[in-house]
Design a protein around this motif. Sequence first.
Motif, PDB file in Angstrom:
ATOM      1  N   GLY A 286       0.795  -1.214   0.000  1.00 28.40           N
ATOM      2  CA  GLY A 286       0.000   0.000   0.000  1.00 28.40           C
ATOM      3  C   GLY A 286       0.827   1.263   0.000  1.00 28.40           C
ATOM      4  O   GLY A 286       1.897   1.337  -0.628  1.00 28.40           O
ATOM      5  N   PRO A 287       0.365   2.299   0.737  1.00 27.01           N
ATOM      6  CA  PRO A 287       1.015   3.605   0.663  1.00 27.01           C
ATOM      7  C   PRO A 287       2.399   3.650   1.270  1.00 27.01           C
ATOM      8  O   PRO A 287       3.114   4.618   1.070  1.00 27.01           O
ATOM      9  N   ARG A 288       2.820   2.614   1.989  1.00 26.65           N
ATOM     10  CA  ARG A 288       4.149   2.637   2.606  1.00 26.65           C
ATOM     11  C   ARG A 288       5.247   2.283   1.628  1.00 26.65           C
ATOM     12  O   ARG A 288       6.420   2.485   1.920  1.00 26.65           O
ATOM     13  N   MET A 306       2.492   4.754  10.569  1.00 24.55           N
ATOM     14  CA  MET A 306       2.049   5.944  11.286  1.00 24.55           C
ATOM     15  C   MET A 306       1.082   5.551  12.395  1.00 24.55           C
ATOM     16  O   MET A 306       0.016   5.003  12.139  1.00 24.55           O
ATOM     17  N   PHE A 307       1.494   5.800  13.641  1.00 21.43           N
ATOM     18  CA  PHE A 307       0.634   5.515  14.784  1.00 21.43           C
ATOM     19  C   PHE A 307       0.081   6.793  15.417  1.00 21.43           C
ATOM     20  O   PHE A 307      -0.719   6.739  16.344  1.00 21.43           O
ATOM     21  N   THR A 308       0.533   7.953  14.955  1.00 21.49           N
ATOM     22  CA  THR A 308       0.043   9.236  15.453  1.00 21.49           C
ATOM     23  C   THR A 308      -0.125  10.166  14.249  1.00 21.49           C
ATOM     24  O   THR A 308       0.165   9.795  13.121  1.00 21.49           O
ATOM     25  N   GLY A 309      -0.569  11.379  14.511  1.00 30.63           N
ATOM     26  CA  GLY A 309      -0.665  12.366  13.442  1.00 30.63           C
ATOM     27  C   GLY A 309      -2.097  12.671  13.061  1.00 30.63           C
ATOM     28  O   GLY A 309      -3.069  12.218  13.684  1.00 30.63           O
ATOM     29  N   GLY A 310      -2.233  13.473  12.005  1.00 30.42           N
ATOM     30  CA  GLY A 310      -3.533  13.964  11.585  1.00 30.42           C
ATOM     31  C   GLY A 310      -4.496  12.860  11.184  1.00 30.42           C
ATOM     32  O   GLY A 310      -5.680  12.901  11.529  1.00 30.42           O
ATOM     33  N   ARG A 311      -3.993  11.853  10.465  1.00 30.52           N
ATOM     34  CA  ARG A 311      -4.892  10.782  10.025  1.00 30.52           C
ATOM     35  C   ARG A 311      -5.435  10.006  11.214  1.00 30.52           C
ATOM     36  O   ARG A 311      -6.589   9.555  11.203  1.00 30.52           O
ATOM     37  N   ARG A 312      -4.618   9.838  12.234  1.00 34.19           N
ATOM     38  CA  ARG A 312      -5.089   9.133  13.428  1.00 34.19           C
ATOM     39  C   ARG A 312      -6.141   9.961  14.159  1.00 34.19           C
ATOM     40  O   ARG A 312      -7.080   9.410  14.744  1.00 34.19           O
ATOM     41  N   ASP A 478      -3.579  -9.282  11.554  1.00 30.90           N
ATOM     42  CA  ASP A 478      -3.543  -8.147  12.478  1.00 30.90           C
ATOM     43  C   ASP A 478      -2.291  -7.308  12.282  1.00 30.90           C
ATOM     44  O   ASP A 478      -2.331  -6.075  12.313  1.00 30.90           O
ATOM     45  N   LEU A 479      -1.149  -7.977  12.077  1.00 26.71           N
ATOM     46  CA  LEU A 479       0.093  -7.230  11.854  1.00 26.71           C
ATOM     47  C   LEU A 479       0.050  -6.478  10.528  1.00 26.71           C
ATOM     48  O   LEU A 479       0.584  -5.369  10.417  1.00 26.71           O
ATOM     49  N   ASP A 484      -0.005  -1.421   7.640  1.00 24.30           N
ATOM     50  CA  ASP A 484      -0.477  -0.787   6.399  1.00 24.30           C
ATOM     51  C   ASP A 484      -1.781  -0.028   6.574  1.00 24.30           C
ATOM     52  O   ASP A 484      -2.505   0.197   5.606  1.00 24.30           O
ATOM     53  N   TRP A 485      -2.088   0.396   7.797  1.00 23.48           N
ATOM     54  CA  TRP A 485      -3.370   1.036   8.059  1.00 23.48           C
ATOM     55  C   TRP A 485      -3.576   2.280   7.196  1.00 23.48           C
ATOM     56  O   TRP A 485      -2.662   3.045   6.916  1.00 23.48           O
ATOM     57  N   SER A 486      -4.834   2.472   6.778  1.00 19.40           N
ATOM     58  CA  SER A 486      -5.242   3.688   6.089  1.00 19.40           C
ATOM     59  C   SER A 486      -6.742   3.847   6.279  1.00 19.40           C
ATOM     60  O   SER A 486      -7.460   2.888   6.599  1.00 19.40           O
ATOM     61  N   LEU A 487      -7.247   5.063   6.088  1.00 15.77           N
ATOM     62  CA  LEU A 487      -8.677   5.304   6.202  1.00 15.77           C
ATOM     63  C   LEU A 487      -9.447   4.523   5.145  1.00 15.77           C
ATOM     64  O   LEU A 487     -10.547   4.020   5.402  1.00 15.77           O
TER      65      LEU A 487
END
Length: 508
Positions: A286-288, A306-312, A478-479, A484-487
């Motif tokens: 994905g985006p990474r 990304m575990f913090t920031g605006g998207r979170r 889960d990993l 690769d989390w995204s909205l």
Amino acid sequence: MEESVRPSSTVNGTPQHIDLQSIPLPPQRGAGAAAAVGTTSARPPYAAWESRYRAWVIGSDVFTAFVLIVMSAFLIDRSDPHDMHALGTAAAFLFGLSVCRAWSPRVLGEGAEEYRTLGRGLVTTAVLVALGGLLFGALAVQPWVFIVVPMISVFMFLQRYALRQVLHRRRRLGECLLPVLAAGSPDTVADLIARTKADPHVGWRVEAVCTYSGAGAERGSGEVEGVPIVGKLDDLAGHVRRGGYRVVAVTADQHWNPKRLQRLAWDLEGTSAEMVVAPMLMEVAGPRLNVSGVLGMPLLRVTAPMFTGGRRLVKEALDRIGSALLLTLVSPLLLAIAVAIKLDDRGPVIYRQRRVGRDGHAFTMLKFRTMVTNADKLKQELQADNEGAGPLFKMRKDPRVTRVGGLLRRYSLDELPQLFNVVSGRMSLVGPRPPLPEETAKYAPDARRRLLVKPGLTGLWQVSGRSDLSWAESIRLDLRYVEDWSLALDLVILWKTFRAVVQGRGAY
């Protein structure tokens, strides 16, 4: 000064003629290569089912846009027979989807890429309509930009999804699959074959294998996971030309090197095959992942998760607002379930259990009670019948489950009270499965990465088999979500969760 050191290209003042046909081609390796030397193979046409599917996609897109534009012309512009707004929107639609390659055969049916290109094409359409209105002074174009084009987008995404489901159904029956030749080590090729069989909706069918030695993992073995080995890595291009494979999947192998991969890419030019190279970081996508050129070398850049920031922050807001709205909508259902549980055995309605959340902090998770009141005490007596994977305790026919509880579990209605955990900020709508404290005590170091984010009411584990998954597979999913989390991924998971719950797949 620079010109003086260049070799002259003239003899006696007459420019030399260079005959391109006289330049020797690089040697071709493998059987069948002789036929390829000195000839240019025209790209074979796509399969009949691909042409039909593309025709259906284009036809449905154009028909939907035409109907909605005509209806909008009657409703917005009072059925003006010379409506330039309608004509301009139609032209912008055709141009936008064409220039963004939303009808390219290479993206149709290909995961999220099809929807991304369609989205770009529709955004381009809206921009062109707006610019056309400004350019020609048609200020009444706002309804077409903010109502008509979004309406076309909604219907178009829905019909693309419907067509995709038809395609996936055919693929599960073994039809509409792209023939694949896999090349790499026997172990990595076997993993690829297993994945394509487990997920036929991807559209790949591995029909042949090439390895460095021309044999499988066992000495003298002529196949990998039931797929025949047709040759060595050096014979790959020749087999592709003869076999008509659509995809050449290059998996990890110690014998691959940049020179050999470059030669393979050159040898595949002019064939119908698309070369796909699997990076070593199999679970990062994905985006990474980004490819960039540095010092003339192609480099695969892997950005940190990304575990913090605006998207979170956006995810946090959507979680709380969305769960609050859901609680309001399903409140009558919650009341009905509570009454049914109470009337069933007069026990408590809510079951409270300690779970582990983000960064290892424990919290109390809420669920509707689906078992008898002394279920925890009976668990020790049932350990011998445990069917769960890893540290999980699961039984397909658990005697502790009540009559009402069985129905609630089948459709995951027992998990609705977890919306209160989401509103309070302890959980998220989408995330890894919330583990028990005794489970986390047995976690390997890689599994502990699940605790870097909030646990979810649903997740990749929920839409990929739920209780039918092995422990290793649930950890892998889960990993993958953590990395690769995204909205956009959250939206896809929420939609697939709805389908899984309605069908009752993998729940017990």
